[in-house]
Design an enzyme around this catalytic site. Structure first.
Site, PDB file in Angstrom:
ATOM      1  N   ARG A 199       0.913  -0.840  -0.099  1.00 58.37           N
ATOM      2  CA  ARG A 199       0.085   0.124  -0.146  1.00 58.37           C
ATOM      3  C   ARG A 199       0.958   1.279   0.080  1.00 58.37           C
ATOM      4  O   ARG A 199       2.006   1.351   0.787  1.00 58.37           O
ATOM      5  CB  ARG A 199      -1.006  -0.052   1.226  1.00 58.37           C
ATOM      6  CG  ARG A 199      -1.948  -1.016   1.205  1.00 58.37           C
ATOM      7  CD  ARG A 199      -3.338  -0.688   0.266  1.00 58.37           C
ATOM      8  NE  ARG A 199      -4.299  -1.443   0.226  1.00 58.37           N
ATOM      9  CZ  ARG A 199      -4.387  -2.530  -0.595  1.00 58.37           C
ATOM     10  NH1 ARG A 199      -3.515  -2.901  -1.402  1.00 58.37           N
ATOM     11  NH2 ARG A 199      -5.584  -3.359  -0.270  1.00 58.37           N
ATOM     12  N   HIS A 218      -1.140  -0.226  -9.846  1.00 58.72           N
ATOM     13  CA  HIS A 218      -1.701  -1.043  -8.528  1.00 58.72           C
ATOM     14  C   HIS A 218      -2.343  -2.512  -9.197  1.00 58.72           C
ATOM     15  O   HIS A 218      -3.711  -2.518  -9.263  1.00 58.72           O
ATOM     16  CB  HIS A 218      -2.981  -0.271  -7.871  1.00 58.72           C
ATOM     17  CG  HIS A 218      -3.355  -0.903  -6.769  1.00 58.72           C
ATOM     18  ND1 HIS A 218      -3.908  -0.096  -5.780  1.00 58.72           N
ATOM     19  CD2 HIS A 218      -3.358  -2.065  -6.261  1.00 58.72           C
ATOM     20  CE1 HIS A 218      -4.301  -0.945  -4.638  1.00 58.72           C
ATOM     21  NE2 HIS A 218      -3.775  -2.045  -4.921  1.00 58.72           N
TER      22      HIS A 218
HETATM   23  P1  NDP Z   1      -1.367 -10.382   6.034  1.00 60.17           P
HETATM   24  O1  NDP Z   1      -2.462  -9.663   6.451  1.00 60.17           O
HETATM   25  O2  NDP Z   1      -1.163 -11.858   5.810  1.00 60.17           O
HETATM   26  O3  NDP Z   1      -0.074 -10.266   6.741  1.00 60.17           O
HETATM   27  C1  NDP Z   1       0.487  -9.054   7.333  1.00 60.17           C
HETATM   28  C2  NDP Z   1       1.789  -9.405   8.059  1.00 60.17           C
HETATM   29  O4  NDP Z   1       2.325  -8.035   8.356  1.00 60.17           O
HETATM   30  C3  NDP Z   1       1.628 -10.347   9.213  1.00 60.17           C
HETATM   31  O5  NDP Z   1       2.957 -11.009   9.200  1.00 60.17           O
HETATM   32  C4  NDP Z   1       1.855  -9.222  10.365  1.00 60.17           C
HETATM   33  O6  NDP Z   1       2.161  -9.745  11.528  1.00 60.17           O
HETATM   34  C5  NDP Z   1       2.759  -8.160   9.796  1.00 60.17           C
HETATM   35  N1  NDP Z   1       2.418  -6.777  10.643  1.00 60.17           N
HETATM   36  C6  NDP Z   1       1.269  -6.234  10.648  1.00 60.17           C
HETATM   37  N2  NDP Z   1       1.523  -5.137  11.404  1.00 60.17           N
HETATM   38  C7  NDP Z   1       2.680  -5.207  11.501  1.00 60.17           C
HETATM   39  C8  NDP Z   1       3.603  -3.876  12.016  1.00 60.17           C
HETATM   40  N3  NDP Z   1       3.150  -2.780  12.606  1.00 60.17           N
HETATM   41  N4  NDP Z   1       4.860  -4.039  12.091  1.00 60.17           N
HETATM   42  C9  NDP Z   1       5.454  -5.052  11.628  1.00 60.17           C
HETATM   43  N5  NDP Z   1       4.550  -6.074  10.953  1.00 60.17           N
HETATM   44  C10 NDP Z   1       3.338  -6.283  10.902  1.00 60.17           C
HETATM   45  O7  NDP Z   1      -0.979  -9.791   4.708  1.00 60.17           O
HETATM   46  P2  NDP Z   1      -0.549 -10.272   3.185  1.00 60.17           P
HETATM   47  O8  NDP Z   1       0.689 -10.672   3.147  1.00 60.17           O
HETATM   48  O9  NDP Z   1      -1.221 -11.280   2.495  1.00 60.17           O
HETATM   49  O10 NDP Z   1      -0.691  -9.132   2.277  1.00 60.17           O
HETATM   50  C11 NDP Z   1      -0.055  -8.024   2.472  1.00 60.17           C
HETATM   51  C12 NDP Z   1      -0.681  -6.705   1.817  1.00 60.17           C
HETATM   52  O11 NDP Z   1      -0.257  -6.671   0.495  1.00 60.17           O
HETATM   53  C13 NDP Z   1      -2.073  -6.452   2.124  1.00 60.17           C
HETATM   54  O12 NDP Z   1      -2.363  -5.834   3.355  1.00 60.17           O
HETATM   55  C14 NDP Z   1      -2.614  -5.460   0.781  1.00 60.17           C
HETATM   56  O13 NDP Z   1      -2.399  -4.250   1.442  1.00 60.17           O
HETATM   57  C15 NDP Z   1      -1.360  -5.720  -0.019  1.00 60.17           C
HETATM   58  N6  NDP Z   1      -1.813  -6.309  -1.395  1.00 60.17           N
HETATM   59  C16 NDP Z   1      -1.411  -5.477  -2.510  1.00 60.17           C
HETATM   60  C17 NDP Z   1      -1.932  -5.872  -3.794  1.00 60.17           C
HETATM   61  C18 NDP Z   1      -1.706  -5.167  -4.821  1.00 60.17           C
HETATM   62  O14 NDP Z   1      -2.120  -5.424  -5.903  1.00 60.17           O
HETATM   63  N7  NDP Z   1      -0.604  -4.123  -4.890  1.00 60.17           N
HETATM   64  C19 NDP Z   1      -2.539  -7.001  -3.654  1.00 60.17           C
HETATM   65  C20 NDP Z   1      -2.881  -7.673  -2.572  1.00 60.17           C
HETATM   66  C21 NDP Z   1      -2.733  -7.492  -1.388  1.00 60.17           C
HETATM   67  P3  NDP Z   1       1.374 -11.121  12.463  1.00 60.17           P
HETATM   68  O15 NDP Z   1       1.633 -12.020  11.713  1.00 60.17           O
HETATM   69  O16 NDP Z   1       1.925 -10.906  13.934  1.00 60.17           O
HETATM   70  O17 NDP Z   1      -0.158 -10.519  12.432  1.00 60.17           O
END
Ligand code: NDP
Length: 334
Positions: free
Chosen positions: A249, A297
């Site tokens: 994002r 995007h």
């Molecule tokens: P997930 O929700 O599965 O994973 C998020 C990860 O980030 C988790 O491991 C979480 O930790 C960690 N996290 C959350 N908050 C923090 C923080 N403050 N500091 C450090 N780590 C943190 O997301 P995905 O991997 O599935 O996807 C990531 C992002 O990709 C989505 O949220 C979306 O915005 C983006 N996306 C973009 C697309 C595009 O076309 N550009 C398409 C699809 C997705 P924990 O395991 O502890 O919860």
């Protein structure tokens, strides 16, 4: 997301009105809303999974009290107001930031998609972007424009250090794919993670993680605590000339700090799929920067035929009183 075929909305809503009920469950009606995804395709793939589901497409809502499930991408403010009997909201994508931020979210389970099609597309976007830098293609693109035969001796992939910020569903898949491709891969997340072939860092280890990373990939979700997290301090902690790829994002990045880092050479190049404002405004400095690749995007999209099984399973589970797949926690933002 595939482009919406608005003209086909009405015909699609009548496609899925079957009386077949394999499981004998009362699933109620599902309301579909998206300006990006193809309702006809979704109607087709969900009909195959759940023949008895009453599939409706916004604005053809019918009696709002019959709507039990909403399958939606970025519904407008106030969207949920008419629905008193909702039991499940399924976000038609991975990131729920547009839902988590709103005040009118119903108090029902909110699940997201996490399907093999979405994973494959994200892996391919990041692999391509990393390999483009690792194999110096960005240099050859410039050399070709200038009509120059520019030999750059290739580096062995295992010597190239790639870092992935955020090791969730997509982040972990991307890190594994990079490791499988032969790179020296490190990952950072808020909590400790274990991924085969990836050196994992967490929390306060951010500086050690960044210290050697030559190509940094952002896969963090957008939340209150990740907003503008990737700024001057992060860029300064990387080796000079490191490359940056943002596939999650735009708002996770401090954009003015990235522009400054690109101008100073601290960041040697960036591949950006997401921005503070989308479409990227005409006069944004990124457009004029030779070392910035802009994509609109689409790093990954939801692939209906791959995601339909999970959507159907979540609907069945909730109808049976269980939790859906891929449950999110809107209060924490992802
Ligand atoms: P997930 O929700 O599965 O994973 C998020 C990860 O980030 C988790 O491991 C979480 O930790 C960690 N996290 C959350 N908050 C923090 C923080 N403050 N500091 C450090 N780590 C943190 O997301 P995905 O991997 O599935 O996807 C990531 C992002 O990709 C989505 O949220 C979306 O915005 C983006 N996306 C973009 C697309 C595009 O076309 N550009 C398409 C699809 C997705 P924990 O395991 O502890 O919860």
């Amino acid at each position: 997301m595939a482009s919406a075929k608005t003209g086909e909305l009405m015909s699609a809503s009548t496609i899925v009105q079957s009386t077949d009920s394999k499981a004998g469950q009362d699933l109620g009606a599902l309301l579909f809303y998206s300006e990006f995804d193809d309702p006809v395709e979704w109607a087709r793939v969900l009909k195959a999974e759940l023949p008895s589901l009453d599939f409706r497409i916004y604005p053809d809502v019918g009696n709002p009290d019959e709507i039990r499930t909403v399958l939606a991408w970025q519904p407008f403010p106030g969207f949920f107001e008419p629905f008193n009997n909702l039991s499940l909201v399924i976000n038609l994508g991975a990131g729920i930031d547009s839902l988590a931020e709103r005040s009118d979210l119903p108090d029902v389970p909110i699940s997201r998609l996490s399907d093999s099609g979405m994973m494959a597309l994200m892996r391919s976007y990041v692999l391509f972007s990393v390999i483009r830098y690792a194999r110096d293609f960005h240099e050859f693109e410039t050399a070709k424009r200038l009509g120059e035969w520019r030999y750059i001796h290739p580096r062995a992939l295992h010597r190239i250090k790639v870092g992935v910020l955020g090791l969730g569903h997509l982040g972990a898949a991307v890190a594994s794919a990079l490791a499988d491709a032969g790179f020296d891969v490190r990952g950072w997340d808020q909590a400790e993670k274990q991924i085969s072939g990836v050196t994992c860092y967490s929390g306060a280890e951010m500086a050690s993680f960044l210290a050697e990373v030559e190509i940094l990939v952002n896969m963090l979700p957008l939340t209150g605590s990740t907003r503008h997290l990737i700024g001057k301090a992060v860029f300064d902690a990387l080796p000079r000339g490191a490359k940056f790829i943002n596939a999650s994002r735009g708002l996770v990045v401090d954009e003015p700090a990235l522009v400054a880092a690109l101008q100073s050479g601290q960041i040697g190049g960036a591949t950006l799929d997401v921005f503070w404002t989308e479409p990227l405004p005409k006069h944004h400095p990124f457009w004029a920067m030779e070392n910035v690749l802009v994509t609109p995007h689409l790093a990954s999209i939801t692939v209906p035929e791959a995601a339909a099984r999970d959507v159907a399973e979540s609907i069945r589970r909730v109808a049976a009183g269980s939790k859906p797949l891929h449950l999110t926690k809107p209060a924490r933002g992802y």
